[in-house]
Design a protein around this motif. Structure first.
Motif, PDB file in Angstrom:
ATOM      1  N   ASP A 149      41.785  49.525  48.563  1.00  0.00           N
ATOM      2  CA  ASP A 149      41.923  49.135  47.159  1.00  0.00           C
ATOM      3  C   ASP A 149      43.083  48.167  47.002  1.00  0.00           C
ATOM      4  OD1 ASP A 149      39.861  50.607  46.109  1.00  0.00           O
ATOM      5  OD2 ASP A 149      41.081  52.425  45.958  1.00  0.00           O
ATOM      6  N   TYR A 150      42.804  47.034  46.403  1.00  0.00           N
ATOM      7  CA  TYR A 150      43.861  46.054  46.152  1.00  0.00           C
ATOM      8  C   TYR A 150      44.209  46.043  44.681  1.00  0.00           C
ATOM      9  CZ  TYR A 150      42.957  44.302  50.820  1.00  0.00           C
ATOM     10  OH  TYR A 150      42.833  44.201  52.176  1.00  0.00           O
ATOM     11  N   ASP A 151      45.443  45.665  44.389  1.00  0.00           N
ATOM     12  CA  ASP A 151      45.865  45.433  43.009  1.00  0.00           C
ATOM     13  C   ASP A 151      47.000  44.413  43.027  1.00  0.00           C
ATOM     14  OD1 ASP A 151      48.257  46.748  43.691  1.00  0.00           O
ATOM     15  OD2 ASP A 151      47.504  48.683  43.006  1.00  0.00           O
ATOM     16  N   ALA A 152      47.533  44.108  41.856  1.00  0.00           N
ATOM     17  CA  ALA A 152      48.523  43.028  41.754  1.00  0.00           C
ATOM     18  C   ALA A 152      49.847  43.373  42.429  1.00  0.00           C
ATOM     19  CB  ALA A 152      48.746  42.679  40.283  1.00  0.00           C
ATOM     20  N   LYS A 153      50.048  44.631  42.777  1.00  0.00           N
ATOM     21  CA  LYS A 153      51.283  45.016  43.472  1.00  0.00           C
ATOM     22  C   LYS A 153      51.082  45.145  44.986  1.00  0.00           C
ATOM     23  CE  LYS A 153      53.469  47.408  39.583  1.00  0.00           C
ATOM     24  NZ  LYS A 153      54.403  46.313  39.296  1.00  0.00           N
ATOM     25  N   THR A 154      49.924  44.682  45.455  1.00  0.00           N
ATOM     26  CA  THR A 154      49.603  44.782  46.884  1.00  0.00           C
ATOM     27  C   THR A 154      49.595  43.389  47.519  1.00  0.00           C
ATOM     28  OG1 THR A 154      48.227  46.708  46.445  1.00  0.00           O
ATOM     29  CG2 THR A 154      47.882  45.609  48.551  1.00  0.00           C
ATOM     30  N   ALA A 155      50.135  43.300  48.729  1.00  0.00           N
ATOM     31  CA  ALA A 155      50.052  42.053  49.499  1.00  0.00           C
ATOM     32  C   ALA A 155      49.227  42.298  50.752  1.00  0.00           C
ATOM     33  CB  ALA A 155      51.437  41.566  49.884  1.00  0.00           C
ATOM     34  N   LEU A 156      48.267  41.418  50.990  1.00  0.00           N
ATOM     35  CA  LEU A 156      47.536  41.386  52.257  1.00  0.00           C
ATOM     36  C   LEU A 156      48.281  40.405  53.160  1.00  0.00           C
ATOM     37  CD1 LEU A 156      45.038  42.016  54.033  1.00  0.00           C
ATOM     38  CD2 LEU A 156      43.868  40.119  52.858  1.00  0.00           C
ATOM     39  N   ILE A 157      48.800  40.911  54.281  1.00  0.00           N
ATOM     40  CA  ILE A 157      49.561  40.075  55.222  1.00  0.00           C
ATOM     41  C   ILE A 157      48.664  39.786  56.425  1.00  0.00           C
ATOM     42  CG2 ILE A 157      51.663  39.852  56.604  1.00  0.00           C
ATOM     43  CD1 ILE A 157      52.966  41.991  54.818  1.00  0.00           C
ATOM     44  N   GLN A 182      38.375  40.997  53.495  1.00  0.00           N
ATOM     45  CA  GLN A 182      39.546  41.585  52.838  1.00  0.00           C
ATOM     46  C   GLN A 182      40.217  40.559  51.925  1.00  0.00           C
ATOM     47  OE1 GLN A 182      40.490  44.879  53.075  1.00  0.00           O
ATOM     48  NE2 GLN A 182      38.530  45.045  54.142  1.00  0.00           N
ATOM     49  N   ILE A 183      40.270  39.302  52.364  1.00  0.00           N
ATOM     50  CA  ILE A 183      40.895  38.250  51.550  1.00  0.00           C
ATOM     51  C   ILE A 183      40.130  38.117  50.228  1.00  0.00           C
ATOM     52  CG2 ILE A 183      41.283  35.741  51.402  1.00  0.00           C
ATOM     53  CD1 ILE A 183      41.836  35.860  54.499  1.00  0.00           C
ATOM     54  N   SER A 184      38.811  38.171  50.314  1.00  0.00           N
ATOM     55  CA  SER A 184      38.053  38.010  49.073  1.00  0.00           C
ATOM     56  C   SER A 184      38.242  39.212  48.150  1.00  0.00           C
ATOM     57  CB  SER A 184      36.604  37.654  49.410  1.00  0.00           C
ATOM     58  OG  SER A 184      35.752  38.677  49.099  1.00  0.00           O
ATOM     59  N   ARG A 185      38.292  40.416  48.694  1.00  0.00           N
ATOM     60  CA  ARG A 185      38.571  41.595  47.850  1.00  0.00           C
ATOM     61  C   ARG A 185      39.967  41.522  47.243  1.00  0.00           C
ATOM     62  NH1 ARG A 185      36.831  47.288  50.503  1.00  0.00           N
ATOM     63  NH2 ARG A 185      35.336  46.493  52.011  1.00  0.00           N
ATOM     64  N   ALA A 186      40.924  41.088  48.049  1.00  0.00           N
ATOM     65  CA  ALA A 186      42.306  40.996  47.565  1.00  0.00           C
ATOM     66  C   ALA A 186      42.394  40.015  46.399  1.00  0.00           C
ATOM     67  CB  ALA A 186      43.224  40.558  48.704  1.00  0.00           C
ATOM     68  N   ARG A 187      41.721  38.875  46.534  1.00  0.00           N
ATOM     69  CA  ARG A 187      41.782  37.858  45.473  1.00  0.00           C
ATOM     70  C   ARG A 187      41.148  38.359  44.190  1.00  0.00           C
ATOM     71  NH1 ARG A 187      40.190  31.981  46.898  1.00  0.00           N
ATOM     72  NH2 ARG A 187      41.807  31.524  45.370  1.00  0.00           N
ATOM     73  N   GLU A 188      40.022  39.067  44.330  1.00  0.00           N
ATOM     74  CA  GLU A 188      39.355  39.595  43.126  1.00  0.00           C
ATOM     75  C   GLU A 188      40.270  40.533  42.363  1.00  0.00           C
ATOM     76  OE1 GLU A 188      35.720  41.392  44.538  1.00  0.00           O
ATOM     77  OE2 GLU A 188      35.001  39.420  45.220  1.00  0.00           O
ATOM     78  N   ALA A 189      41.149  41.233  43.088  1.00  0.00           N
ATOM     79  CA  ALA A 189      42.029  42.219  42.461  1.00  0.00           C
ATOM     80  C   ALA A 189      43.394  41.628  42.123  1.00  0.00           C
ATOM     81  CB  ALA A 189      42.194  43.415  43.391  1.00  0.00           C
ATOM     82  N   ASP A 190      43.539  40.301  42.267  1.00  0.00           N
ATOM     83  CA  ASP A 190      44.802  39.656  41.925  1.00  0.00           C
ATOM     84  C   ASP A 190      45.956  40.055  42.844  1.00  0.00           C
ATOM     85  OD1 ASP A 190      45.443  37.662  40.284  1.00  0.00           O
ATOM     86  OD2 ASP A 190      46.067  38.908  38.574  1.00  0.00           O
ATOM     87  N   ALA A 191      45.622  40.475  44.040  1.00  0.00           N
ATOM     88  CA  ALA A 191      46.656  40.791  45.034  1.00  0.00           C
ATOM     89  C   ALA A 191      47.217  39.495  45.617  1.00  0.00           C
ATOM     90  CB  ALA A 191      46.067  41.657  46.142  1.00  0.00           C
ATOM     91  N   THR A 192      48.369  39.616  46.270  1.00  0.00           N
ATOM     92  CA  THR A 192      48.970  38.478  46.965  1.00  0.00           C
ATOM     93  C   THR A 192      48.374  38.388  48.364  1.00  0.00           C
ATOM     94  OG1 THR A 192      51.037  38.562  45.719  1.00  0.00           O
ATOM     95  CG2 THR A 192      51.177  37.673  47.958  1.00  0.00           C
ATOM     96  N   VAL A 193      48.029  37.180  48.805  1.00  0.00           N
ATOM     97  CA  VAL A 193      47.577  36.988  50.188  1.00  0.00           C
ATOM     98  C   VAL A 193      48.577  36.051  50.857  1.00  0.00           C
ATOM     99  CG1 VAL A 193      45.710  36.246  51.714  1.00  0.00           C
ATOM    100  CG2 VAL A 193      45.165  37.275  49.480  1.00  0.00           C
ATOM    101  N   VAL A 194      49.153  36.502  51.956  1.00  0.00           N
ATOM    102  CA  VAL A 194      50.163  35.703  52.650  1.00  0.00           C
ATOM    103  C   VAL A 194      49.855  35.727  54.145  1.00  0.00           C
ATOM    104  CG1 VAL A 194      51.792  37.660  52.701  1.00  0.00           C
ATOM    105  CG2 VAL A 194      52.665  35.339  52.919  1.00  0.00           C
ATOM    106  N   TYR A 195      50.183  34.640  54.813  1.00  0.00           N
ATOM    107  CA  TYR A 195      49.844  34.458  56.229  1.00  0.00           C
ATOM    108  C   TYR A 195      51.125  34.284  57.036  1.00  0.00           C
ATOM    109  CZ  TYR A 195      45.381  33.417  54.066  1.00  0.00           C
ATOM    110  OH  TYR A 195      44.238  33.508  53.315  1.00  0.00           O
TER     111      TYR A 195
END
Ligand code: VGL
Ligand code: ZN
Length: 197
Positions: free
Chosen positions: A2-10, A40-53
């Motif tokens: 589950d992603y949300d705006a307080k989650t970052a996908l690294i 996962q990147i697409s799920r993260a974006r839908e939930a307004d999560a941060t995606v960082v590389y």
């Protein structure tokens, strides 16, 4: 997951030298994690999560390389094909480049001076704190080096940290390094889950 705006996908080091069979430090199965990570990147974006590389980003000579006294074949030399993201990876956020000054170390959060051993932050920690992040999801390459150290630093930095086990793969210099990495991560409080969850 589950992603949300307080989650970052690294997304750690999904670069040609690790993820392409022609790469100089190819991680077996490296290319198979790319579509899983894109999901996962697409799920993260839908939930307004941060995606960082992160990107391993070495100079031509560094004590990190075997030819210069280290243990690794030459890999991820800055501005070369090997250092570029795998072409199938969806890149939708900023990238933290590490090792740019010839430093060693595996974590996306810190680099280590090979002579003094002194660690300095890369900017990933402050990027996450500035974005109000409380939870981290770590994926990418390689499980037994950069993914492991990044996830350990994330949990030590008080982010609630999850590793997606089917979105990563190991170098396995020694047989069983993957299992040991997972055990170390679990012992440190990182939650291990499959990406279908
Ligand atoms: C890595 C070995 C050397 C990694 C980087 O990204 O896991 N492994 N440099
Ligand atoms: Zn490296």
């Amino acid at each position: 997951m589950d992603y949300d705006a307080k989650t970052a996908l690294i997304v750690v080091d999904v670069q040609n030298d690790f993820a392409d069979a022609a790469g100089s430090l190819y991680v077996s199965g490296g290319e198979t994690v790319v579509p899983v990570i894109n999901g996962q990147i697409s799920r993260a974006r839908e939930a307004d999560a941060t995606v960082v590389y992160t990107q391993d980003w070495h100079p031509e000579s560094t004590p990190h390389f075997e030819k210069d006294g280290g243990i690794w074949p030459v890999h991820c030399v800055r501005d070369t094909w090997g250092a570029q993201f795998h072409p199938d990876l969806d890149v939708v956020g900023p990238s933290i480049r590490k090792g740019t000054g010839g430093e060693d170390g595996y974590s996306g959060f810190t680099v280590r001076d090979p002579e003094s051993g002194k660690e300095t932050p890369t900017g990933l920690g402050s990027l996450l704190l500035d974005a109000g992040i409380e939870k981290a999801v770590v994926v990418g390459l390689a499980l037994d080096y950069c993914v492991k150290e990044t996830a350990l630093d994330a949990v030590a930095g008080e982010f609630a940290t999850t590793l997606l086990t089917d979105a990563t793969a190991s170098v396995n210099l020694q047989p069983g390094d993957d299992e040991r990495a997972l055990a170390d991560l679990e012992a440190a409080g990182v939650v291990l889950v499959g990406s279908g969850m």
